[in-house]
Design an enzyme around this catalytic site. Structure first.
Site, PDB file in Angstrom:
ATOM      1  N   THR A 133     -43.632  39.171 -54.087  1.00 51.07           N
ATOM      2  CA  THR A 133     -44.160  39.480 -52.756  1.00 51.07           C
ATOM      3  C   THR A 133     -44.042  38.315 -51.774  1.00 51.07           C
ATOM      4  O   THR A 133     -44.617  38.368 -50.691  1.00 51.07           O
ATOM      5  CB  THR A 133     -45.640  39.884 -52.879  1.00 51.07           C
ATOM      6  OG1 THR A 133     -46.354  38.842 -53.564  1.00 51.07           O
ATOM      7  CG2 THR A 133     -45.780  41.179 -53.673  1.00 51.07           C
ATOM      8  N   GLU A 134     -43.298  37.281 -52.116  1.00 50.35           N
ATOM      9  CA  GLU A 134     -43.246  36.064 -51.303  1.00 50.35           C
ATOM     10  C   GLU A 134     -42.821  36.315 -49.866  1.00 50.35           C
ATOM     11  O   GLU A 134     -43.329  35.673 -48.932  1.00 50.35           O
ATOM     12  CB  GLU A 134     -42.301  35.046 -51.955  1.00 50.35           C
ATOM     13  CG  GLU A 134     -42.860  34.391 -53.211  1.00 50.35           C
ATOM     14  CD  GLU A 134     -42.554  35.161 -54.482  1.00 50.35           C
ATOM     15  OE1 GLU A 134     -42.658  34.570 -55.578  1.00 50.35           O
ATOM     16  OE2 GLU A 134     -42.224  36.365 -54.383  1.00 50.35           O
TER      17      GLU A 134
END
Length: 257
Positions: A133-134
């Site tokens: 999810t960066e």
């Protein structure tokens, strides 16, 4: 309380993430503790299989964002050194000759999903979510990209990393990100039985040499890619999008992209 707990049971070296109040987020202390634990388990002749577990509801929520916020004031060189420490941990788990099994009892996100990626086998409960999810917080999933491409291929890696979407454990198994899915009430028993089967049926010498051979096949290109990834990671931390995303996350708001 130690961030990492270890024990040995019937030739299984158990390493447990132990920051349940922080959803086992990857703090410097946790990264250092994991690195030391894997080195010690690999050197211990009584250990044939290494099992990675976590305490609490989450397997690992990824980077400790409060610490990442502090790193934004660090120099590029300091951020690069810090990034290399996570790189060394991932590479150690991926390359250690002993078989590593992840027992995933809860969500594995961002760097936590990276931990699952570098294990040889990973079994999860159906309720767990996975995802890199960066990009949602303006960060770059650089280090994990190197290992993930080897594991599931470039196209699926691109899909997961660029979308930043959560996926179910079932989907993760279909992609080859994890090995299998077991009901929560049977997960621990199943994983222990699986580890015991490897111990009783397979030569530790043969498993170790097989794993080492597989890691040698792309060693030169992997090491070069990991260094590039560490540099990308360090640069991303200083970017305005990363600063904005982390601040928004800590304030429980949505960044305006």
């Amino acid at each position: 309380m130690s961030a990492v707990i270890t024990e040995i049971f019937d030739r299984i070296g158990i390493i447990r993430l132990n920051r349940p109040e922080k959803r086992n987020a990857l703090s410097p202390e946790l990264i250092s503790g994991l690195h030391q634990a894997f080195v010690e388990m690999n050197a211990n002749e009584k250990v044939k299989i290494i099992l990675l577990r976590s305490t609490g509801k989450a397997f690992c929520a990824g980077a400790d964002l409060a610490y990442l916020q502090q790193l934004q004031d660090f120099s590029y060189e300091e951020n690069l050194e810090d990034s290399r420490r996570l790189m060394e941990l991932f590479n150690l788990i991926y390359s250690v000759p002993k078989v590593v099994i992840a027992e995933i009892q809860g969500h594995a996100l961002a760097g936590g999903c990276g931990l699952a990626t570098v294990c040889d086998f990973a079994f999860s409960v159906p309720e767990a979510l996975f995802g890199y999810t960066e990009v949602r917080i303006g960060f770059v999933p650089a280090l994990v990209s190197v290992f993930l491409q080897e594991q599931i291929g470039a196209a699926k890696t691109q899909e997961l990393l660029l979308s930043g979407e959560f996926i179910t454990a079932t989907k993760a198994a279909e992609l080859g990100l994890i090995t299998g899915v077991e009901p929560s009430e049977f997960l621990e028993k199943y994983v222990m039985e699986f580890a015991t089967k490897l111990i009783s049926q397979n030569s530790d010498y043969a498993m170790g040499k097989t794993k080492s051979l597989l890691r040698e096949l792309n060693l030169e290109s992997r090491n070069k890619s990991l260094e590039l990834a560490a540099e990308t990671n360090a640069k991303a931390r200083a970017h305005e999008d990363c600063k904005k995303g982390i601040t928004a996350f800590l304030n429980k708001t949505s960044p305006d992209w």
